[in-house]
Design a protein around this motif. Structure first.
Motif, mmCIF file in Angstrom:
data_model
loop_
_atom_site.group_PDB
_atom_site.id
_atom_site.type_symbol
_atom_site.label_atom_id
_atom_site.label_comp_id
_atom_site.label_asym_id
_atom_site.label_seq_id
_atom_site.Cartn_x
_atom_site.Cartn_y
_atom_site.Cartn_z
ATOM 1 N N THR A 156 0.823 -1.215 0.000
ATOM 2 C CA THR A 156 0.000 0.000 0.000
ATOM 3 C C THR A 156 0.854 1.260 0.000
ATOM 4 O OG1 THR A 156 -0.130 -0.044 2.413
ATOM 5 C CG2 THR A 156 -1.919 -1.110 1.191
ATOM 6 N N ASN A 157 0.289 2.284 -0.617
ATOM 7 C CA ASN A 157 0.944 3.586 -0.690
ATOM 8 C C ASN A 157 0.992 4.223 0.710
ATOM 9 O OD1 ASN A 157 2.191 5.747 -1.915
ATOM 10 N ND2 ASN A 157 0.452 6.298 -3.219
ATOM 11 N N LEU A 158 1.862 5.184 0.858
ATOM 12 C CA LEU A 158 2.093 5.772 2.188
ATOM 13 C C LEU A 158 2.562 7.212 2.027
ATOM 14 C CD1 LEU A 158 5.517 4.390 3.500
ATOM 15 C CD2 LEU A 158 4.858 4.400 1.130
ATOM 16 N N SER A 159 2.551 7.952 3.117
ATOM 17 C CA SER A 159 3.263 9.223 3.119
ATOM 18 C C SER A 159 4.734 8.843 3.024
ATOM 19 C CB SER A 159 3.027 9.992 4.411
ATOM 20 O OG SER A 159 1.659 10.066 4.733
ATOM 21 N N GLN A 160 5.434 9.413 2.060
ATOM 22 C CA GLN A 160 6.786 8.954 1.751
ATOM 23 C C GLN A 160 7.668 8.947 3.006
ATOM 24 O OE1 GLN A 160 8.966 11.263 -1.140
ATOM 25 N NE2 GLN A 160 10.033 9.466 -1.908
ATOM 26 N N TRP A 161 8.514 7.919 3.105
ATOM 27 C CA TRP A 161 9.406 7.744 4.259
ATOM 28 C C TRP A 161 8.616 7.796 5.568
ATOM 29 C CZ3 TRP A 161 13.919 5.743 3.205
ATOM 30 C CH2 TRP A 161 14.508 5.996 1.956
ATOM 31 N N ALA A 162 7.379 7.265 5.520
ATOM 32 C CA ALA A 162 6.520 7.260 6.710
ATOM 33 C C ALA A 162 6.396 8.669 7.300
ATOM 34 C CB ALA A 162 7.012 6.256 7.753
ATOM 35 N N GLY A 172 -0.132 10.828 2.570
ATOM 36 C CA GLY A 172 -0.477 9.843 1.553
ATOM 37 C C GLY A 172 0.209 10.063 0.221
ATOM 38 N N TRP A 173 1.116 11.049 0.148
ATOM 39 C CA TRP A 173 1.868 11.257 -1.103
ATOM 40 C C TRP A 173 3.238 10.600 -0.998
ATOM 41 C CZ3 TRP A 173 6.641 13.278 -2.393
ATOM 42 C CH2 TRP A 173 6.893 13.429 -3.775
ATOM 43 N N SER A 174 3.599 9.843 -2.047
ATOM 44 C CA SER A 174 4.969 9.384 -2.166
ATOM 45 C C SER A 174 5.380 9.559 -3.611
ATOM 46 C CB SER A 174 5.108 7.919 -1.739
ATOM 47 O OG SER A 174 4.496 7.064 -2.672
ATOM 48 N N ALA A 175 6.674 9.780 -3.816
ATOM 49 C CA ALA A 175 7.163 9.998 -5.177
ATOM 50 C C ALA A 175 6.882 8.769 -6.040
ATOM 51 C CB ALA A 175 8.662 10.293 -5.144
ATOM 52 N N TYR A 176 7.022 7.591 -5.469
ATOM 53 C CA TYR A 176 6.837 6.339 -6.213
ATOM 54 C C TYR A 176 5.365 6.009 -6.419
ATOM 55 C CZ TYR A 176 7.183 1.257 -7.122
ATOM 56 O OH TYR A 176 7.078 -0.001 -7.651
ATOM 57 N N GLY A 187 -11.523 13.751 -2.811
ATOM 58 C CA GLY A 187 -10.311 14.510 -2.501
ATOM 59 C C GLY A 187 -9.930 14.473 -1.037
ATOM 60 N N GLN A 188 -10.498 13.519 -0.270
ATOM 61 C CA GLN A 188 -10.251 13.489 1.183
ATOM 62 C C GLN A 188 -8.805 13.142 1.524
ATOM 63 O OE1 GLN A 188 -12.612 10.592 3.372
ATOM 64 N NE2 GLN A 188 -11.298 10.860 5.179
ATOM 65 N N ASP A 189 -8.266 13.883 2.464
ATOM 66 C CA ASP A 189 -6.952 13.586 3.048
ATOM 67 C C ASP A 189 -7.031 12.205 3.710
ATOM 68 O OD1 ASP A 189 -4.646 13.493 4.704
ATOM 69 O OD2 ASP A 189 -4.662 15.676 4.946
ATOM 70 N N PRO A 190 -6.178 11.250 3.278
ATOM 71 C CA PRO A 190 -6.244 9.901 3.856
ATOM 72 C C PRO A 190 -5.531 9.811 5.192
ATOM 73 C CG PRO A 190 -4.452 10.005 2.286
ATOM 74 C CD PRO A 190 -5.112 11.373 2.265
ATOM 75 N N SER A 191 -4.949 10.928 5.635
ATOM 76 C CA SER A 191 -4.035 10.977 6.766
ATOM 77 C C SER A 191 -2.854 10.050 6.487
ATOM 78 C CB SER A 191 -4.729 10.664 8.079
ATOM 79 O OG SER A 191 -3.842 11.010 9.134
ATOM 80 N N GLY A 192 -1.990 9.890 7.485
ATOM 81 C CA GLY A 192 -0.818 9.084 7.205
ATOM 82 C C GLY A 192 -0.112 8.700 8.481
ATOM 83 N N SER A 193 0.958 7.974 8.347
ATOM 84 C CA SER A 193 1.539 7.700 7.053
ATOM 85 C C SER A 193 1.053 6.376 6.456
ATOM 86 C CB SER A 193 3.068 7.665 7.171
ATOM 87 O OG SER A 193 3.469 6.605 8.008
#
Ligand code: NAG
Ligand code: NAG
Ligand code: NAG
Ligand code: NAG
Ligand code: NAG
Ligand code: NAG
Ligand code: NAG
Ligand code: NAG
Ligand code: NAG
Ligand code: NAG
Ligand code: NAG
Ligand code: NAG
Length: 549
Positions: A156-162, A172-176, A187-193
């Motif tokens: 699963t995707n994650l906030s990059q580098w946790a 919830g954004w990662s470069a990959y 458009g809801q913020d999924p929170s993280g990481s």
């Protein structure tokens, strides 16, 4: 850009309020009614598998199809396990000849993309620098899941580098993996990481998922994705071959749609591991572990003493919205009615902690060492990166890493600090954390008031337990009402609060008291079932019946 986005979302708000929520109709398999995959629990799946209604191959096929249905909108899964169908077929063959590895036998589970697997999947923490990297064996979490019979369906995707890279990125954004979105509001913020784990588990893209937490990364995405999340005591679940932030605060735990499913998963992953010596703190050692599933007790509140960190609520009340506060006090009344004695259990040093910055020093110091250790464990390291300074260089020079729009201030600060957790400077900083989380925080509150758990809205629960590595369980508590004004995240790209956005209630306890917390969480869940009060705006349609034709 920003205002365009907001007006697009206001259009969506009327869509939400117009939504009359249909109950999920489920699916018909071989003439029998079976619940929808957004509603099933582990026991439902096992009933279906045991009675031959469907197979694990059918389950993998259905979950993959559901992932494909919503992936281009929500970006919650970064890769699928190419071997999942073969693993499922093997699980089915074992079942057919009477070999069952446990309650998770043949059950698809997703894991966060910082938990390594020795298979065809990448383990990247969302960074291009680790695409193609190899580990010498499975992480202990992945190995434990496989030993229990579970099928690792994907990452699963994650906030990059946790979430330990930027001061100005988005949850919830990662470069990959791109930007993950949650499913309760467009458009809801999924929170993280553990963003993708939260979204995936919530809308039934697997039975459940694993997340990781340093401070809030299981609890917070469970909160906004309408899930049960267990943040275990640091040391209950091994961090071996999990991309780290901090050995003192990192932990791995389940994110599921019910307390009992989360308990089944915790049972499978918890336990000592010679490759993570923090697990030697487990008080029962290699002896008999608590039965987390049996701990699910409708009567857990009878005679229990439960605390409220009232001063934390007052200090943070200004940042907590009225619907959350109202739902919290209604929950306290229900817990009292269920037999608990409610007392104040204040975190006496909370206000002093608010202006303290030792946690950042500790995390920086740990990250420098723990990240380098992770790199040194790799059996193939595609970019030859060995430490944070080199990782920062890579990130600054690789365009898909989106630097400097997404900065690297967390790393800049760690490198500038210049000392790590082997320095004499580490000890006083760590001791300060232990005070704010211990005598001045959750552990002191429990001890002084002789309570078994302390309650807070999950929005404000993670920080203090994070300092001492103590456990927290969150359970769905309610949703923001239809007339909620939409507010955006700091980056200006995601809906932070808005109509239909879920929130949870946290049970915080002493180290290794997960069984007690699970009991309380279950007793609360079974009396309230708030998870079912509202539905996501986006749910995949494909069900088991559709893939079995
Ligand atoms: C997710 O969707 C994108 C775009 O449609 C696609 O390219 C990608 O392969 C999908 N990923 C998975 C894991 O299915
Ligand atoms: C059951 O099947 C598995 C996989 O095909 C095999 O390894 C195992 O030996 C079989 N066990 C029995 C009891 O037949
Ligand atoms: C892992 O990354 C490599 C390199 O980009 C890619 O070819 C491969 O498909 C990825 N693995 C999976 C399972 O997606
Ligand atoms: C735990 O392991 C780490 C390295 O893996 C080591 O530095 C540390 O001293 C060990 N701690 C104990 C208490 O054994
Ligand atoms: C558990 O067993 C392992 C290996 O058998 C041993 O190294 C470890 O010290 C034991 N842990 C505890 C807490 O007893
Ligand atoms: C807890 O804190 C609140 C708010 O500061 C205060 O009103 C209350 O008296 C405190 N309770 C105890 C038992 O100290
Ligand atoms: C860390 O804690 C010590 C002891 O409480 C305090 O003196 C110091 O100011 C704190 N440091 C930071 C950076 O907050
Ligand atoms: C940690 O600090 C020590 C002392 O300055 C240094 O020798 C060591 O290389 C550092 N470790 C890492 C991983 O940076
Ligand atoms: C980072 O890049 C700069 C400029 O290219 C170089 O001088 C420096 O040595 C690099 N640092 C590391 C740690 O690789
Ligand atoms: C993030 O911060 C960096 C500087 O630290 C800045 O260059 C960049 O524009 C910022 N991004 C946004 C979207 O504000
Ligand atoms: C939303 O409606 C409730 C009554 O249903 C009201 O109490 C509350 O003030 C309203 N909130 C906003 C932001 O308008
Ligand atoms: C693997 C995967 O699903 N990648 C998607 C991640 O999200 C971006 C958009 O943010 C998509 O373009 C990718 O296809």
């Amino acid at each position: 850009m920003r205002s365009f986005f907001v007006s697009a979302l206001l259009g969506a708000a009327s869509l939400i309020s117009a939504l009359t929520v249909p109950p999920f109709t489920g699916t018909v398999i071989k003439g029998k009614q079976f619940p929808s995959l957004i509603e099933v629990d582990l026991e439902d799946l096992n009933t279906g598998l045991e009675s031959g209604l469907f197979t694990s191959v059918d389950l993998v096929t259905a979950y993959r199809a559901r992932i494909m249905e919503v992936n281009s909108t929500l970006h919650m899964v970064t890769e699928l396990n190419p071997d999942a169908l073969a693993i499922a077929a093997h699980a089915d063959a074992l079942r057919a000849n009477g070999t069952l590895l446990g309650p998770l036998h043949g059950i698809p589970i997703l894991i966060k993309n910082n938990i390594a697997t020795d298979d065809k999947m990448n383990n990247t923490a969302g960074s291009w620098s680790l695409v193609g990297a190899k580990v010498p064996r499975d992480s202990t979490m992945a190995a434990n899941l496989r030993k229990a019979g579970a099928i690792i369906l994907g990452k699963t995707n994650l906030s990059q580098w946790a979430n330990y890279r930027s001061d100005n990125s988005s949850n919830g954004w990662s470069a990959y993996g791109g930007q993950t979105y949650a499913a309760y509001y467009p458009g809801q913020d999924p929170s993280g990481s553990s963003s993708g784990s939260g979204v995936s588990s919530s809308i039934g893209l697997a039975l459940a998922a694993l997340g990781t937490e340093t401070s809030g990364s299981i609890l917070s995405p469970s909160d906004v994705n309408n899930l049960v999340g267990i943040k275990p005591t640091v040391g209950l679940t091994s961090r071996y071959l999990v991309i780290p932030i901090s050995e003192h605060q990192d932990t791995i735990g389940p994110m599921a749609r019910s307390v009992k499913d989360a308990a089944y998963l915790l049972q499978a992953i918890a336990g000592p591991d010679t490759r993570d010596n923090y697990t030697s703190a487990i008080p029962w050692g290699n002896g008999t572990a608590p039965d987390y599933v049996a701990a699910c007790d409708y009567n857990a509140f009878a005679g229990a003493r439960i605390g409220i960190a009232r001063n934390v609520l007052e200090v943070w009340g200004a940042y907590t919205d009225q619907p959350v506060i109202d739902a919290f006090w209604a929950s306290v009344a229900q817990i009292e009615a269920a037999g608990a004695t409610i007392v104040d259990a204040n975190f006496t040093a909370f206000e002093a902690w608010e202006s303290d910055n030792n946690e950042t020093l500790v995390l920086n110091a740990d990250f420098l060492v723990d990240l380098a250790n992770y790199f040194s464990e790799l059996s193939y390291n595609p970019n030859g990166i060995e430490n944070l300074a080199e990782e920062r260089n890579f990130t600054h020079s690789f365009p898909a890493e989106m630097w400097p729009q997404r900065d690297t201030l967390a790393w800049d600060s760690a490198l500038k600090q210049g000392w790590n957790n082997t320095s004499p400077k580490f000890w006083p900083a760590y001791q300060a954390n232990l005070f704010y989380g211990g005598p001045g925080g959750i552990l002191g509150a429990l001890e002084r008031t002789n309570t078994s758990a302390v309650l807070l809205p999950t929005q404000v629960s993670p920080s203090i337990p994070a300092l001492v590595g103590s456990p927290v369980v969150t359970v769905p508590m309610g949703f923001y009402p239809a007339n909620t004004t939409v507010t955006l995240n700091g980056f200006g790209t995601l809906v932070a609060t808005g109509p239909n956005v879920p929130f949870g209630l946290s049970f915080m306890g002493a180290k290794f008291s997960e069984a007690d917390l699970i009991g309380f969480a279950y007793a609360y869940e079974q009396r309230t079932f708030h998870r079912n009060d509202r539905q996501p705006y986006l749910v995949p349609n494909i069900e088991l019946g559709d893939v079995m034709a």
